[in-house]
Design a protein around this motif. Structure first.
Motif, short mmCIF file in Angstrom:
data_model
loop_
_atom_site.label_atom_id
_atom_site.label_comp_id
_atom_site.label_asym_id
_atom_site.label_seq_id
_atom_site.Cartn_x
_atom_site.Cartn_y
_atom_site.Cartn_z
N GLN A 23 19.85 -49.82 -43.46
CA GLN A 23 19.07 -48.66 -43.90
C GLN A 23 17.59 -48.98 -44.11
OE1 GLN A 23 21.65 -47.63 -47.24
NE2 GLN A 23 21.91 -45.61 -46.32
N ASP B 1 28.32 -48.39 -32.71
CA ASP B 1 28.77 -49.40 -33.69
C ASP B 1 28.79 -50.81 -33.10
OD1 ASP B 1 29.46 -49.90 -36.35
OD2 ASP B 1 31.58 -50.08 -35.81
N LEU C 252 28.45 -45.52 -46.91
CA LEU C 252 29.36 -46.05 -45.89
C LEU C 252 30.70 -45.31 -45.93
CD1 LEU C 252 29.83 -48.09 -43.64
CD2 LEU C 252 30.64 -49.72 -45.34
N ARG D 282 25.97 -54.85 -45.44
CA ARG D 282 25.48 -54.69 -44.06
C ARG D 282 24.86 -53.30 -43.87
NH1 ARG D 282 26.81 -57.53 -38.95
NH2 ARG D 282 25.88 -56.14 -37.47
N PHE D 283 25.57 -52.30 -44.38
CA PHE D 283 25.08 -50.92 -44.27
C PHE D 283 23.74 -50.77 -45.00
CE2 PHE D 283 25.22 -46.37 -45.65
CZ PHE D 283 25.15 -45.80 -44.39
N LEU E 286 30.27 -42.12 -44.18
CA LEU E 286 30.23 -42.32 -42.73
C LEU E 286 31.65 -42.50 -42.18
CD1 LEU E 286 28.57 -42.89 -40.13
CD2 LEU E 286 28.45 -45.26 -40.85
N TYR E 287 32.45 -43.34 -42.85
CA TYR E 287 33.83 -43.54 -42.41
C TYR E 287 34.60 -42.21 -42.43
CZ TYR E 287 33.44 -48.71 -42.75
OH TYR E 287 33.11 -50.04 -42.57
N PHE F 172 25.65 -51.60 -34.79
CA PHE F 172 25.73 -51.56 -36.27
C PHE F 172 26.71 -52.60 -36.81
CE2 PHE F 172 24.76 -46.82 -35.73
CZ PHE F 172 23.41 -46.99 -35.99
N ALA G 44 24.79 -47.37 -51.30
CA ALA G 44 25.21 -47.78 -49.95
C ALA G 44 26.73 -47.65 -49.81
CB ALA G 44 24.77 -49.21 -49.67
N LEU H 93 20.46 -44.84 -37.44
CA LEU H 93 21.47 -44.22 -38.32
C LEU H 93 21.24 -42.71 -38.38
CD1 LEU H 93 21.65 -46.82 -41.25
CD2 LEU H 93 23.51 -46.21 -39.70
N LEU I 94 29.72 -52.03 -38.07
CA LEU I 94 30.32 -51.56 -39.33
C LEU I 94 31.83 -51.36 -39.23
CD1 LEU I 94 27.54 -48.98 -40.29
CD2 LEU I 94 28.03 -51.13 -41.48
#
Ligand code: AMP
Ligand code: ZN
Length: 494
Positions: A329, A429, A350, A324-325, A353-354, A432, A346, A405, A434
């Motif tokens: 992009q 989100d 991700l 998904r991420f 990002l987390y 997104f 990716a 993003l 995610l």
């Protein structure tokens, strides 16, 4: 994501000034989105032909459509989303030649066409769930709507658009003046494309089957009686019939992958507009570009070069949301190239990002129970107005997710307080998808107290407070502090 959370987002943006622009294949322009009925959107997305697993190319298209839907919700629209399941009628050649894909799948696996359809429909739904794609409001199967399809063909027959040849009832495309309006291709070019699969009896190469007869002396697994003889519907008629049944004779948005423009969607328009006389049938047509493999080749089930979510990610222990991420992009109207390296990147992206989001929380904690629902957590504040505007500007510019993003990174680097940063990103989100918020609570899983946690949860449910207190002490002895919150138990490392 709960409906509640989405509704909150709507409130926050309902008086926003950002207009939504979408690229309409019909006009080849980015247009301001204006729904037919104020505040409401009718959305139809072509579903899977269920003779095999969805490949990650198909899933790219379903992800793009999910982003579109989430952006509509984020802008405060009420969305009615309909998705079909093609379980009959789609032949190996898109122009009504060759075998039925379902019957072919059945022969391959030694099962009935019905079993094949049921199995792959389930698998498809599982994939959508793993990718955090919001379920359509209405699922509809072609085989459940034979009556509606026959009715639509009858209408077309009455209006003089059909003719009969030895293998079925066909649509005469020369009767439609603007047949090429979606494809923007000269008619000659469409006709040349159609000549690849020849049926000498057709009046025009672009004509297509509305109803196909079961071959003489042969009993198909999927066949129905009709005014013209026993057989099955052509592939395109199902989408015209079912979308109009659930969304009305005119509706807002219809989507699919770019391969559907010249044949499937062109024919859907011809059928619907000829039957009702109402134009335009659909106001906005949106198409997602392909996922390619090995240097520009389309990933396709028929080519045998396809990868499933299971093979490409899950079996390798990669979170499916990584895909998904990766999709987020790339802009949906740009081709995307699959490679293991791209997925690895990716995955790193991700995780990063987390981690960035986790760094904004004050303590390491693990939470159990309750819907993790943002609004009730004290440490998360409402989204920052300036960044929210910037984010809306990006997603409302024809779903520019790469730019959206980039706004996330701006928020992380900004001088906002941690709580506000977190609140802003968790709000983004909603588009997104995610699961950033959920991820915040999952990261220090205290394995040595798992059994105690479960027991305590049980005790709390049974309102056995004495036992619950005893278990709290046990947990504390193992090095954790327990906090009971509105959204469930939370554990902090002492
Ligand atoms: P099908 O099962 O063939 O009807 O395809 C389901 C959806 O996936 C349709 O919207 C197609 O346009 C789309 N699709 C097929 N192949 C790809 C690909 N390689 N990349 C992106 N979308 C695709
Ligand atoms: Zn369709």
């Amino acid at each position: 994501m709960s409906q509640q959370v989405i509704l909150n987002a709507n409130k926050a943006t309902s008086n926003g000034v950002k207009k939504l622009f979408l690229y309409n294949t019909l006009t080849r322009k980015k247009e301001e989105f204006k729904p037919i009925k104020k505040g409401k959107v009718g959305l139809y997305t072509c579903g899977l032909t269920v003779y095999n697993f969805a490949h990650i190319g198909n899933l790219r298209t379903y992800l793009f459509e999910d982003i579109l839907k989430r952006v509509l919700l984020y802008n405060g629209y009420k969305v009615k989303h309909v998705m079909n399941i093609t379980d009959v009628g789609h032949l190996t050649g898109d122009r009504d030649m060759g075998e039925d894909k379902l019957e072919k799948g059945a022969a391959r696996e030694g099962k009935t066409a019905w079993e094949i359809a049921e199995f792959y429909t389930k698998e498809f739904k599982k994939d959508l769930e793993r990718l955090n794609i919001i379920e359509p409001d209405i699922w509809c199967k072609a085989t459940d709507h034979i009556k509606e399809q026959i009715e639509l063909i009858k209408k077309l027959e009455k209006r003089g658009y059909t003719y009969k040849i030895s293998d079925g009832i066909y649509f005469d495309t020369s009767k439609v003046k603007d047949y090429n309006k979606l494809s923007h291709q000269p008619l000659e070019k469409l006709r040349a494309g159609a000549r690849v699969e020849v049926n000498e009896e057709k009046k025009n190469p672009t004509d297509f089957a509305l109803w196909k007869f079961s071959p003489a002396g042969e009993k198909r697994q999927m066949e129905w009686p009709s005014p013209w003889g026993v057989g099955f519907p052509g592939w395109h008629i199902e989408c015209s019939a079912m979308s109009m049944k659930y969304l009305g004779e005119q509706f807002d948005i219809h989507c699919g992958g770019v391969d559907h423009i010249n044949i499937h969607h062109t024919n859907e328009i011809a059928q619907a507009e000829s039957a009702t006389g109402k134009k335009p049938w659909v106001k906005y047509w949106l198409h997602g570009e392909f996922l390619n493999i090995s240097g520009g080749e389309k990933m396709a089930k028929s080519q045998g070069n396809f990868l499933t979510l299971e093979n490409a990610l899950i079996k390798k222990g990669i979170n499916p949301l990584v895909y998904r991420f990766a999709v987020l992009q790339t802009h949906y109207r740009k081709p995307m190239e699959y490679s293991e390296g791209a997925i690895k990147n990716a995955e790193k992206g991700l995780k990063h990002l987390y981690n960035q989001a986790r760094e904004l929380t004050d303590t390491d904690f693990y939470q159990i129970g309750g819907q993790v629902g943002g609004t009730t957590l004290h440490s998360i504040s409402p989204p920052n107005k300036k960044f929210k505007d910037e984010f809306l500007q990006a997603v409302n510019d024809d779903l520019n997710t790469p730019q959206a993003l980039a706004v996330v990174q701006k928020v992380f680097k900004s001088s906002l307080a941690d709580e506000e940063k977190l609140g802003t990103i968790i709000d983004f989100d909603k588009v997104f998808g995610l699961n950033i918020e959920k991820e915040l609570y999952n990261f220090v899983k205290p394995e040595n107290i798992e059994a105690l946690i479960n027991e305590r949860e049980k005790a709390r449910k049974e309102r056995n407070f004495k036992e619950s207190d005893r278990l709290r002490k046990e947990i504390e002895k193992k090095g954790y502090r327990v906090e009971d919150t509105e959204v469930g138990m939370r554990f902090f490392k002492k």
